[in-house]
Scaffold this motif. Structure first.
Motif, PDB file in Angstrom:
ATOM      1  N   LEU A 116      25.181  23.026 -24.614  1.00  0.00           N
ATOM      2  CA  LEU A 116      25.419  24.132 -25.178  1.00  0.00           C
ATOM      3  C   LEU A 116      26.321  24.599 -24.694  1.00  0.00           C
ATOM      4  O   LEU A 116      27.267  24.261 -23.801  1.00  0.00           O
ATOM      5  CB  LEU A 116      24.611  25.559 -25.001  1.00  0.00           C
ATOM      6  CG  LEU A 116      24.772  26.767 -25.734  1.00  0.00           C
ATOM      7  CD1 LEU A 116      24.472  26.679 -26.969  1.00  0.00           C
ATOM      8  CD2 LEU A 116      24.194  28.078 -24.712  1.00  0.00           C
ATOM      9  N   TYR A 117      28.365  24.613 -25.573  1.00  0.00           N
ATOM     10  CA  TYR A 117      29.186  25.007 -25.477  1.00  0.00           C
ATOM     11  C   TYR A 117      29.849  25.834 -26.582  1.00  0.00           C
ATOM     12  O   TYR A 117      29.157  26.332 -27.230  1.00  0.00           O
ATOM     13  CB  TYR A 117      30.204  23.748 -26.644  1.00  0.00           C
ATOM     14  CG  TYR A 117      29.687  22.310 -25.498  1.00  0.00           C
ATOM     15  CD1 TYR A 117      29.714  21.452 -23.881  1.00  0.00           C
ATOM     16  CD2 TYR A 117      28.480  21.211 -26.084  1.00  0.00           C
ATOM     17  CE1 TYR A 117      29.597  20.814 -24.035  1.00  0.00           C
ATOM     18  CE2 TYR A 117      28.211  20.061 -25.645  1.00  0.00           C
ATOM     19  CZ  TYR A 117      28.750  19.759 -24.667  1.00  0.00           C
ATOM     20  OH  TYR A 117      28.265  18.676 -24.153  1.00  0.00           O
ATOM     21  N   THR A 118      30.630  26.106 -25.944  1.00  0.00           N
ATOM     22  CA  THR A 118      31.876  27.229 -26.096  1.00  0.00           C
ATOM     23  C   THR A 118      32.581  26.566 -27.634  1.00  0.00           C
ATOM     24  O   THR A 118      32.566  25.195 -27.755  1.00  0.00           O
ATOM     25  CB  THR A 118      33.211  27.975 -25.336  1.00  0.00           C
ATOM     26  OG1 THR A 118      33.802  27.347 -26.107  1.00  0.00           O
ATOM     27  CG2 THR A 118      32.367  28.413 -24.012  1.00  0.00           C
ATOM     28  N   ALA A 119      32.524  27.434 -28.522  1.00  0.00           N
ATOM     29  CA  ALA A 119      33.471  26.820 -29.517  1.00  0.00           C
ATOM     30  C   ALA A 119      34.286  25.896 -29.691  1.00  0.00           C
ATOM     31  O   ALA A 119      34.464  24.893 -30.558  1.00  0.00           O
ATOM     32  CB  ALA A 119      33.868  28.078 -30.944  1.00  0.00           C
ATOM     33  N   ALA A 120      35.026  26.426 -28.727  1.00  0.00           N
ATOM     34  CA  ALA A 120      36.016  25.446 -28.062  1.00  0.00           C
ATOM     35  C   ALA A 120      35.381  24.081 -27.958  1.00  0.00           C
ATOM     36  O   ALA A 120      36.699  23.411 -26.686  1.00  0.00           O
ATOM     37  CB  ALA A 120      36.846  26.578 -27.278  1.00  0.00           C
ATOM     38  N   GLY A 121      34.762  24.133 -27.476  1.00  0.00           N
ATOM     39  CA  GLY A 121      34.232  22.735 -26.847  1.00  0.00           C
ATOM     40  C   GLY A 121      33.622  23.095 -25.061  1.00  0.00           C
ATOM     41  O   GLY A 121      33.846  21.401 -24.477  1.00  0.00           O
ATOM     42  N   ARG A 122      34.221  23.990 -24.456  1.00  0.00           N
ATOM     43  CA  ARG A 122      33.674  24.199 -23.347  1.00  0.00           C
ATOM     44  C   ARG A 122      32.784  23.792 -22.953  1.00  0.00           C
ATOM     45  O   ARG A 122      32.079  24.969 -23.157  1.00  0.00           O
ATOM     46  CB  ARG A 122      35.017  25.118 -22.561  1.00  0.00           C
ATOM     47  CG  ARG A 122      35.294  25.381 -21.490  1.00  0.00           C
ATOM     48  CD  ARG A 122      36.080  26.110 -20.792  1.00  0.00           C
ATOM     49  NE  ARG A 122      35.042  27.277 -20.056  1.00  0.00           N
ATOM     50  CZ  ARG A 122      35.521  28.427 -20.265  1.00  0.00           C
ATOM     51  NH1 ARG A 122      35.465  28.995 -21.088  1.00  0.00           N
ATOM     52  NH2 ARG A 122      34.056  28.786 -19.076  1.00  0.00           N
ATOM     53  N   GLY A 123      31.770  24.034 -21.538  1.00  0.00           N
ATOM     54  CA  GLY A 123      30.533  23.789 -21.367  1.00  0.00           C
ATOM     55  C   GLY A 123      29.826  24.906 -20.900  1.00  0.00           C
ATOM     56  O   GLY A 123      30.980  25.578 -19.728  1.00  0.00           O
ATOM     57  N   VAL A 124      29.056  25.698 -21.529  1.00  0.00           N
ATOM     58  CA  VAL A 124      28.538  26.525 -20.704  1.00  0.00           C
ATOM     59  C   VAL A 124      27.530  26.379 -20.221  1.00  0.00           C
ATOM     60  O   VAL A 124      27.421  26.984 -18.553  1.00  0.00           O
ATOM     61  CB  VAL A 124      28.597  27.778 -22.427  1.00  0.00           C
ATOM     62  CG1 VAL A 124      27.315  28.691 -21.699  1.00  0.00           C
ATOM     63  CG2 VAL A 124      29.989  28.110 -22.868  1.00  0.00           C
ATOM     64  N   TRP A 125      26.437  25.841 -20.458  1.00  0.00           N
ATOM     65  CA  TRP A 125      25.401  25.204 -19.686  1.00  0.00           C
ATOM     66  C   TRP A 125      24.739  24.592 -20.419  1.00  0.00           C
ATOM     67  O   TRP A 125      24.757  23.318 -21.366  1.00  0.00           O
ATOM     68  CB  TRP A 125      24.259  26.544 -20.725  1.00  0.00           C
ATOM     69  CG  TRP A 125      22.958  26.684 -19.923  1.00  0.00           C
ATOM     70  CD1 TRP A 125      21.531  27.158 -19.027  1.00  0.00           C
ATOM     71  CD2 TRP A 125      21.731  26.203 -20.848  1.00  0.00           C
ATOM     72  NE1 TRP A 125      20.871  27.048 -18.881  1.00  0.00           N
ATOM     73  CE2 TRP A 125      20.295  26.196 -20.260  1.00  0.00           C
ATOM     74  CE3 TRP A 125      21.583  25.546 -22.312  1.00  0.00           C
ATOM     75  CZ2 TRP A 125      19.237  25.975 -20.186  1.00  0.00           C
ATOM     76  CZ3 TRP A 125      20.240  24.766 -22.406  1.00  0.00           C
ATOM     77  CH2 TRP A 125      19.370  25.093 -21.636  1.00  0.00           C
ATOM     78  N   TYR A 126      23.797  23.558 -18.967  1.00  0.00           N
ATOM     79  CA  TYR A 126      23.305  22.577 -19.308  1.00  0.00           C
ATOM     80  C   TYR A 126      21.931  21.927 -19.278  1.00  0.00           C
ATOM     81  O   TYR A 126      21.378  22.702 -18.035  1.00  0.00           O
ATOM     82  CB  TYR A 126      23.929  20.975 -18.661  1.00  0.00           C
ATOM     83  CG  TYR A 126      23.543  19.669 -18.377  1.00  0.00           C
ATOM     84  CD1 TYR A 126      22.756  20.014 -17.652  1.00  0.00           C
ATOM     85  CD2 TYR A 126      23.597  19.278 -19.846  1.00  0.00           C
ATOM     86  CE1 TYR A 126      22.508  18.501 -17.538  1.00  0.00           C
ATOM     87  CE2 TYR A 126      23.039  18.001 -19.310  1.00  0.00           C
ATOM     88  CZ  TYR A 126      22.076  17.459 -18.116  1.00  0.00           C
ATOM     89  OH  TYR A 126      21.605  16.241 -18.179  1.00  0.00           O
ATOM     90  N   SER A 127      20.925  21.851 -19.585  1.00  0.00           N
ATOM     91  CA  SER A 127      19.527  22.064 -20.028  1.00  0.00           C
ATOM     92  C   SER A 127      19.223  21.088 -18.901  1.00  0.00           C
ATOM     93  O   SER A 127      18.138  21.708 -18.303  1.00  0.00           O
ATOM     94  CB  SER A 127      19.114  21.611 -21.177  1.00  0.00           C
ATOM     95  OG  SER A 127      18.642  20.673 -21.560  1.00  0.00           O
TER      96      SER A 127
END
Length: 173
Positions: A116-127
């Motif tokens: 899961l990334y923000t629209a800017a491409g920064r990582g938020v969460w990884y499963s």
């Protein structure tokens, strides 16, 4: 899979197929003998061996190269609930096998990775890597601040199904 047989009356000949799974025998009807390729046959190259037996004649044998390819994946996902700033979300990911004998092939197994990334491409969460069970996996998504996010889903493939990936953008309000 079938073989065309010329000059043999309906019911007067039997064709045996070997080399593609277990031996199968079919009666010639309308100039043709038809066979089922086993769904469990692993991808690879085979040599199909057809042997025609008719009454009063020696068997006629023909060979034909035969290749089994992996099937295409059908990747899908749906939100049980979209995450909000106040509650976690629920995501269901499913993978199916498309191709020959799709109805007979067991649901794909293997790893699925959801990022899961923000629209800017920064990582938020990884499963992490989640294993499919019956072709599906259910994931709990974290609470997310308001904004737009990109979901990347990757399936690594299995012994009978190729890998694939999918992206989706969604907005948390």
């Amino acid at each position: 899979m079938g073989v065309t047989v010329d000059g043999v009356e309906d019911g007067a000949g039997r064709v045996t197929l070997t080399g593609v799974g277990g031996a199968q025998t079919a009666t010639v009807e309308f100039g043709r003998a038809a066979f089922r390729v086993p769904a469990a046959l692993k991808p690879g190259a085979y040599t199909a061996r057809f042997s025609l037996a008719t009454e009063g004649a020696d068997p006629v044998v023909r060979t034909q190269p035969f290749t089994v390819y992996k099937g295409q994946p059908v990747l899908g996902h749906s939100f049980g609930s979209v995450p909000t700033p106040r509650r976690a979300g629920n995501l269901l990911v499913g993978v199916a096998h498309a191709g020959n004998a799709a109805g007979q092939v067991a649901r794909p197994t293997g790893p699925v990775v959801v990022r899961l990334y923000t629209a800017a491409g920064r990582g938020v969460w990884y499963s992490g890597v989640k294993a499919l069970s019956g072709g599906t996996v259910r994931l709990q998504l974290p609470k997310l601040a308001a904004g737009t996010y990109r979901l990347d889903i990757s399936y690594g493939g299995s012994s009978l199904t190729l890998g694939g990936s999918q992206q989706r953008t969604f907005t948390v309000r």
